[in-house]
Design a protein around this motif. Sequence first.
Motif, PDB file in Angstrom:
ATOM      1  N   THR A 156       0.858  -1.183   0.000  1.00 18.32           N
ATOM      2  CA  THR A 156       0.000   0.000   0.000  1.00 18.32           C
ATOM      3  C   THR A 156       0.890   1.226   0.000  1.00 18.32           C
ATOM      4  O   THR A 156       1.897   1.270   0.727  1.00 18.32           O
ATOM      5  N   LEU A 157       0.529   2.207  -0.820  1.00 16.83           N
ATOM      6  CA  LEU A 157       1.317   3.434  -0.952  1.00 16.83           C
ATOM      7  C   LEU A 157       0.593   4.614  -0.312  1.00 16.83           C
ATOM      8  O   LEU A 157      -0.625   4.599  -0.159  1.00 16.83           O
ATOM      9  N   LYS A 158       1.347   5.639   0.053  1.00 15.96           N
ATOM     10  CA  LYS A 158       0.743   6.865   0.558  1.00 15.96           C
ATOM     11  C   LYS A 158      -0.197   7.437  -0.508  1.00 15.96           C
ATOM     12  O   LYS A 158       0.192   7.559  -1.681  1.00 15.96           O
ATOM     13  N   PRO A 159      -1.432   7.785  -0.134  1.00 17.93           N
ATOM     14  CA  PRO A 159      -2.397   8.299  -1.119  1.00 17.93           C
ATOM     15  C   PRO A 159      -1.884   9.512  -1.892  1.00 17.93           C
ATOM     16  O   PRO A 159      -2.150   9.648  -3.088  1.00 17.93           O
ATOM     17  N   GLU A 160      -1.130  10.373  -1.226  1.00 18.04           N
ATOM     18  CA  GLU A 160      -0.626  11.577  -1.892  1.00 18.04           C
ATOM     19  C   GLU A 160       0.349  11.223  -3.012  1.00 18.04           C
ATOM     20  O   GLU A 160       0.348  11.843  -4.079  1.00 18.04           O
ATOM     21  N   ALA A 161       1.177  10.202  -2.767  1.00 22.52           N
ATOM     22  CA  ALA A 161       2.142   9.771  -3.782  1.00 22.52           C
ATOM     23  C   ALA A 161       1.427   9.164  -4.981  1.00 22.52           C
ATOM     24  O   ALA A 161       1.824   9.370  -6.135  1.00 22.52           O
ATOM     25  N   VAL A 162       0.355   8.421  -4.720  1.00 24.23           N
ATOM     26  CA  VAL A 162      -0.434   7.833  -5.807  1.00 24.23           C
ATOM     27  C   VAL A 162      -1.095   8.945  -6.622  1.00 24.23           C
ATOM     28  O   VAL A 162      -1.067   8.931  -7.858  1.00 24.23           O
ATOM     29  N   LYS A 163      -1.650   9.914  -5.920  1.00 25.48           N
ATOM     30  CA  LYS A 163      -2.319  11.031  -6.590  1.00 25.48           C
ATOM     31  C   LYS A 163      -1.360  11.813  -7.470  1.00 25.48           C
ATOM     32  O   LYS A 163      -1.700  12.220  -8.584  1.00 25.48           O
ATOM     33  N   ASN A 164      -0.138  12.008  -6.994  1.00 24.73           N
ATOM     34  CA  ASN A 164       0.847  12.827  -7.709  1.00 24.73           C
ATOM     35  C   ASN A 164       1.708  12.026  -8.682  1.00 24.73           C
ATOM     36  O   ASN A 164       2.591  12.588  -9.340  1.00 24.73           O
ATOM     37  N   ASN A 165       1.486  10.703  -8.745  1.00 21.45           N
ATOM     38  CA  ASN A 165       2.271   9.854  -9.637  1.00 21.45           C
ATOM     39  C   ASN A 165       3.769   9.978  -9.402  1.00 21.45           C
ATOM     40  O   ASN A 165       4.566  10.018 -10.342  1.00 21.45           O
ATOM     41  N   ASN A 166       4.174  10.049  -8.136  1.00 18.77           N
ATOM     42  CA  ASN A 166       5.604  10.168  -7.836  1.00 18.77           C
ATOM     43  C   ASN A 166       6.021   9.235  -6.700  1.00 18.77           C
ATOM     44  O   ASN A 166       6.911   9.546  -5.913  1.00 18.77           O
ATOM     45  N   ALA A 167       5.388   8.082  -6.617  1.00 19.81           N
ATOM     46  CA  ALA A 167       5.694   7.142  -5.535  1.00 19.81           C
ATOM     47  C   ALA A 167       7.110   6.586  -5.655  1.00 19.81           C
ATOM     48  O   ALA A 167       7.594   6.305  -6.752  1.00 19.81           O
ATOM     49  N   THR A 168       7.755   6.420  -4.506  1.00 17.15           N
ATOM     50  CA  THR A 168       9.056   5.773  -4.399  1.00 17.15           C
ATOM     51  C   THR A 168       8.938   4.716  -3.306  1.00 17.15           C
ATOM     52  O   THR A 168       7.938   4.670  -2.572  1.00 17.15           O
ATOM     53  N   PRO A 169       9.947   3.861  -3.141  1.00 20.17           N
ATOM     54  CA  PRO A 169       9.891   2.885  -2.045  1.00 20.17           C
ATOM     55  C   PRO A 169       9.672   3.517  -0.675  1.00 20.17           C
ATOM     56  O   PRO A 169       9.133   2.872   0.228  1.00 20.17           O
ATOM     57  N   LEU A 170      10.035   4.792  -0.520  1.00 17.63           N
ATOM     58  CA  LEU A 170       9.829   5.475   0.762  1.00 17.63           C
ATOM     59  C   LEU A 170       8.348   5.742   1.038  1.00 17.63           C
ATOM     60  O   LEU A 170       7.970   6.055   2.174  1.00 17.63           O
ATOM     61  N   ASP A 171       7.516   5.624  -0.001  1.00 16.12           N
ATOM     62  CA  ASP A 171       6.083   5.877   0.152  1.00 16.12           C
ATOM     63  C   ASP A 171       5.285   4.610   0.445  1.00 16.12           C
ATOM     64  O   ASP A 171       4.054   4.653   0.511  1.00 16.12           O
ATOM     65  N   VAL A 172       5.959   3.485   0.619  1.00 16.47           N
ATOM     66  CA  VAL A 172       5.274   2.242   0.969  1.00 16.47           C
ATOM     67  C   VAL A 172       4.878   2.297   2.445  1.00 16.47           C
ATOM     68  O   VAL A 172       5.727   2.459   3.321  1.00 16.47           O
ATOM     69  N   VAL A 173       3.589   2.159   2.730  1.00 15.37           N
ATOM     70  CA  VAL A 173       3.120   2.239   4.119  1.00 15.37           C
ATOM     71  C   VAL A 173       2.754   0.872   4.694  1.00 15.37           C
ATOM     72  O   VAL A 173       2.811   0.677   5.905  1.00 15.37           O
ATOM     73  N   THR A 174       2.360  -0.056   3.836  1.00 15.39           N
ATOM     74  CA  THR A 174       2.170  -1.436   4.313  1.00 15.39           C
ATOM     75  C   THR A 174       2.839  -2.383   3.322  1.00 15.39           C
ATOM     76  O   THR A 174       2.775  -2.187   2.104  1.00 15.39           O
ATOM     77  N   ASN A 175       3.464  -3.420   3.873  1.00 17.32           N
ATOM     78  CA  ASN A 175       4.211  -4.382   3.068  1.00 17.32           C
ATOM     79  C   ASN A 175       4.141  -5.730   3.781  1.00 17.32           C
ATOM     80  O   ASN A 175       5.112  -6.205   4.371  1.00 17.32           O
ATOM     81  N   PRO A 176       2.950  -6.351   3.783  1.00 19.46           N
ATOM     82  CA  PRO A 176       2.717  -7.533   4.615  1.00 19.46           C
ATOM     83  C   PRO A 176       3.655  -8.704   4.322  1.00 19.46           C
ATOM     84  O   PRO A 176       3.967  -9.483   5.226  1.00 19.46           O
ATOM     85  N   LYS A 177       4.111  -8.827   3.087  1.00 20.87           N
ATOM     86  CA  LYS A 177       5.027  -9.922   2.761  1.00 20.87           C
ATOM     87  C   LYS A 177       6.492  -9.556   3.004  1.00 20.87           C
ATOM     88  O   LYS A 177       7.390 -10.344   2.721  1.00 20.87           O
ATOM     89  N   LYS A 178       6.720  -8.320   3.499  1.00 17.97           N
ATOM     90  CA  LYS A 178       8.085  -7.839   3.737  1.00 17.97           C
ATOM     91  C   LYS A 178       8.956  -8.000   2.492  1.00 17.97           C
ATOM     92  O   LYS A 178      10.091  -8.497   2.533  1.00 17.97           O
ATOM     93  N   LEU A 179       8.391  -7.554   1.372  1.00 14.81           N
ATOM     94  CA  LEU A 179       9.123  -7.620   0.108  1.00 14.81           C
ATOM     95  C   LEU A 179      10.325  -6.686   0.142  1.00 14.81           C
ATOM     96  O   LEU A 179      10.262  -5.584   0.692  1.00 14.81           O
ATOM     97  N   LYS A 180      11.411  -7.121  -0.456  1.00 19.97           N
ATOM     98  CA  LYS A 180      12.623  -6.306  -0.544  1.00 19.97           C
ATOM     99  C   LYS A 180      12.649  -5.639  -1.917  1.00 19.97           C
ATOM    100  O   LYS A 180      12.862  -6.303  -2.935  1.00 19.97           O
ATOM    101  N   LEU A 181      12.413  -4.334  -1.936  1.00 21.30           N
ATOM    102  CA  LEU A 181      12.363  -3.597  -3.193  1.00 21.30           C
ATOM    103  C   LEU A 181      13.779  -3.211  -3.617  1.00 21.30           C
ATOM    104  O   LEU A 181      14.505  -2.554  -2.875  1.00 21.30           O
ATOM    105  N   VAL A 182      14.146  -3.628  -4.818  1.00 20.24           N
ATOM    106  CA  VAL A 182      15.498  -3.388  -5.340  1.00 20.24           C
ATOM    107  C   VAL A 182      15.371  -2.509  -6.582  1.00 20.24           C
ATOM    108  O   VAL A 182      14.835  -2.937  -7.607  1.00 20.24           O
ATOM    109  N   ALA A 183      15.850  -1.263  -6.497  1.00 16.07           N
ATOM    110  CA  ALA A 183      15.745  -0.330  -7.618  1.00 16.07           C
ATOM    111  C   ALA A 183      16.990  -0.418  -8.495  1.00 16.07           C
ATOM    112  O   ALA A 183      18.113  -0.243  -8.017  1.00 16.07           O
ATOM    113  N   LEU A 184      16.782  -0.707  -9.785  1.00 16.31           N
ATOM    114  CA  LEU A 184      17.889  -0.847 -10.731  1.00 16.31           C
ATOM    115  C   LEU A 184      17.573  -0.084 -12.008  1.00 16.31           C
ATOM    116  O   LEU A 184      16.415   0.246 -12.291  1.00 16.31           O
TER     117      LEU A 184
END
Length: 271
Positions: A156-184
């Motif tokens: 789940t992402l911060k609603p503001e980031a979704v609205k502005n189309n500028n989400a980054t991994p820092l905007d993740v608010v829930t991550n139930p599977k504890k996924l490791k996001l790797v940016a390449l």
Amino acid sequence: MHSNFRRRTLALAALATALFAGSTAFAQDNKNTLKVGVSVGNGEQIFEVVKKVAAKDGLNIQVVVFNDYQLPNAALASGDLDANAFQHQPFLDNQNKARGFDIVPVGLTITAPLGFYSRKIKSIDQLPDGASVGIQNDPSNGNRALLLLQQAGLITLKPEAVKNNNATPLDVVTNPKKLKLVALDAAQLPRSLDDLTIASINNDYAEKAGLSLNKDAVIKESPKSPYANLIAVRRADKDKPWAKRLVAAYQSPEVKSFIETQFKGSLVPAF
């Protein structure tokens, strides 16, 4: 009398200069050879058809192929290209802002739905806790990948980031599977697929890696995604006749038919 003759001579010379300058400007505005930058893969295939259509209009297109998303806009801005056709509007907006380009769209091309791919699982239901998930490190495509993960119910992402189309991994608010996001870098993601559980891969790089959106993607965007690709030029060229001729060649019935027949839904005409 000599004075009148001299004035007439100067006037004729000035008129000739103006006419020559005007004809030169018209020739430049109406030039018949264009260098167009495209991304490796399906962009090359489509432009082979575009070239044939454009040739019927006397327009010679020289295709320059790039395998890095960071290069085509720099080449266009510097004058090494006349146009490029590889990106969607959010990516262009970000590049103009971040790098000071003044590049504008002149016509739509295709929508290339984004997909997540894997060599370890066959279905997203098999995604394990703590899985490594590759996403693009450029802001527009990274945002797009995160939105797709949210649509799949994985984060789940911060609603503001979704609205502005500028989400980054820092905007993740829930991550139930504890996924490791790797940016390449987008071009590295297919090569890193063996080291990741799943990875978001743009359509052109996926095709080059032998991956099919319809057959291999474990998550994929709807074909009605807002991320339509476009033909872009420098702002000073946006109203030039050659720009309109280039767009008309791309948006021709021949090119539309080729896209629909060749790619069978993995690419969709946006015009």
